[in-house]
Design a protein around this motif. Structure first.
Motif, PDB file in Angstrom:
ATOM      1  N   GLN A 105       0.877  -1.305  -0.061  1.00  0.00           N
ATOM      2  CA  GLN A 105      -0.109   0.094   0.095  1.00  0.00           C
ATOM      3  C   GLN A 105       0.901   1.105   0.037  1.00  0.00           C
ATOM      4  N   GLN A 106       0.253   2.248  -0.246  1.00  0.00           N
ATOM      5  CA  GLN A 106       0.948   3.753  -0.528  1.00  0.00           C
ATOM      6  C   GLN A 106       1.108   4.080   0.998  1.00  0.00           C
ATOM      7  N   ILE A 107       2.064   4.714   1.410  1.00  0.00           N
ATOM      8  CA  ILE A 107       2.205   5.471   2.581  1.00  0.00           C
ATOM      9  C   ILE A 107       2.774   6.831   2.447  1.00  0.00           C
ATOM     10  N   ALA A 108       2.409   7.865   3.362  1.00  0.00           N
ATOM     11  CA  ALA A 108       2.869   9.283   3.177  1.00  0.00           C
ATOM     12  C   ALA A 108       3.412   9.385   4.652  1.00  0.00           C
ATOM     13  N   ILE A 109       4.522  10.188   4.865  1.00  0.00           N
ATOM     14  CA  ILE A 109       5.172  10.464   5.856  1.00  0.00           C
ATOM     15  C   ILE A 109       5.782  11.760   5.695  1.00  0.00           C
ATOM     16  N   LYS A 110       5.553  12.942   6.460  1.00  0.00           N
ATOM     17  CA  LYS A 110       6.222  14.220   6.561  1.00  0.00           C
ATOM     18  C   LYS A 110       6.983  14.102   7.693  1.00  0.00           C
ATOM     19  N   PHE A 111       8.238  14.888   7.467  1.00  0.00           N
ATOM     20  CA  PHE A 111       9.429  15.339   8.103  1.00  0.00           C
ATOM     21  C   PHE A 111       9.376  16.672   8.485  1.00  0.00           C
ATOM     22  N   GLU A 112       9.509  16.910   9.507  1.00  0.00           N
ATOM     23  CA  GLU A 112       9.674  18.271  10.239  1.00  0.00           C
ATOM     24  C   GLU A 112      10.243  18.501  11.413  1.00  0.00           C
ATOM     25  N   ASP A 113      11.105  19.444  11.605  1.00  0.00           N
ATOM     26  CA  ASP A 113      11.847  19.591  12.809  1.00  0.00           C
ATOM     27  C   ASP A 113      12.297  18.268  13.568  1.00  0.00           C
ATOM     28  N   GLY A 114      12.872  17.484  13.110  1.00  0.00           N
ATOM     29  CA  GLY A 114      13.493  16.377  13.798  1.00  0.00           C
ATOM     30  C   GLY A 114      12.363  15.264  13.998  1.00  0.00           C
ATOM     31  N   LYS A 115      11.236  15.508  13.392  1.00  0.00           N
ATOM     32  CA  LYS A 115      10.084  14.553  13.626  1.00  0.00           C
ATOM     33  C   LYS A 115       9.513  13.971  12.280  1.00  0.00           C
ATOM     34  N   ALA A 116       8.797  12.928  12.421  1.00  0.00           N
ATOM     35  CA  ALA A 116       7.785  12.358  11.432  1.00  0.00           C
ATOM     36  C   ALA A 116       6.284  12.175  11.696  1.00  0.00           C
ATOM     37  N   PHE A 117       5.736  12.485  10.643  1.00  0.00           N
ATOM     38  CA  PHE A 117       4.272  12.518  10.948  1.00  0.00           C
ATOM     39  C   PHE A 117       3.534  11.614   9.868  1.00  0.00           C
ATOM     40  N   LEU A 118       2.870  10.602  10.234  1.00  0.00           N
ATOM     41  CA  LEU A 118       2.150   9.762   9.322  1.00  0.00           C
ATOM     42  C   LEU A 118       1.125  10.492   8.795  1.00  0.00           C
ATOM     43  N   GLY A 119       0.914  10.287   7.475  1.00  0.00           N
ATOM     44  CA  GLY A 119      -0.252  11.048   6.428  1.00  0.00           C
ATOM     45  C   GLY A 119      -1.373  10.007   6.443  1.00  0.00           C
TER      46      GLY A 119
END
Length: 149
Positions: A105-119
């Protein structure tokens, strides 16, 4: 049919931990607003009752790594991904095992300020592959950060 249902389990698990009836912070980001960078390479994790572990290696726009999602009292998924990171947002194909069945499956992850956030976002099934209908409308759960180790 069973394979189709199991293919969306990790995304459903993400969504089930992200109920719309509670107040939360989400961020909808156009995919062209932040400059892409190799600095996202490394290990990220979230540990509470739930466990999420992410290992990512980025070279230019290409990214690959491993992802483990183990939500409390729910099925666990573990596998690898390969995809493209652009503007600090990873869109990748995640090949994983859950309940002994391999799915993609397709996944999305955003990286910001040393953290990762699941989309997350609206999904559709294309054969045995589950993908986002429109990646430009993805939201990222800012209340569920994976911290860089």
């Amino acid at each position: 049919m069973k394979k189709s249902i199991l293919a969306i389990i990790p995304l459903l698990l993400i969504l089930s931990c992200n109920p719309k009836n509670k107040e939360q912070t989400t961020d909808t980001v156009p995919l062209n607003t932040v400059e892409a960078t190799d600095s996202v390479s490394g290990n990220y994790s979230y540990q509470n009752k739930d466990t999420v572990r992410l290992q990512i290696s980025v070279s230019g726009e290409q990214a690959e790594g491993n992802l483990l999602i183990s939500y409390f009292e729910k099925d666990r998924s573990q596998g690898s991904f390969s995809g493209k990171i652009e503007n600090n947002i990873l869109i990748a194909d995640y090949t994983f095992q859950s309940e002994g069945v391999e799915s993609v499956q397709q996944i999305a992850i955003k990286f910001e300020d040393g953290k990762a956030f699941l989309g997350y976002g609206e999904i559709e099934e294309d054969g045995n592959y589950v993908k986002f209908k429109d990646v430009s409308t993805l939201e990222f759960d800012m209340d569920f950060p994976l911290s860089k180790e």
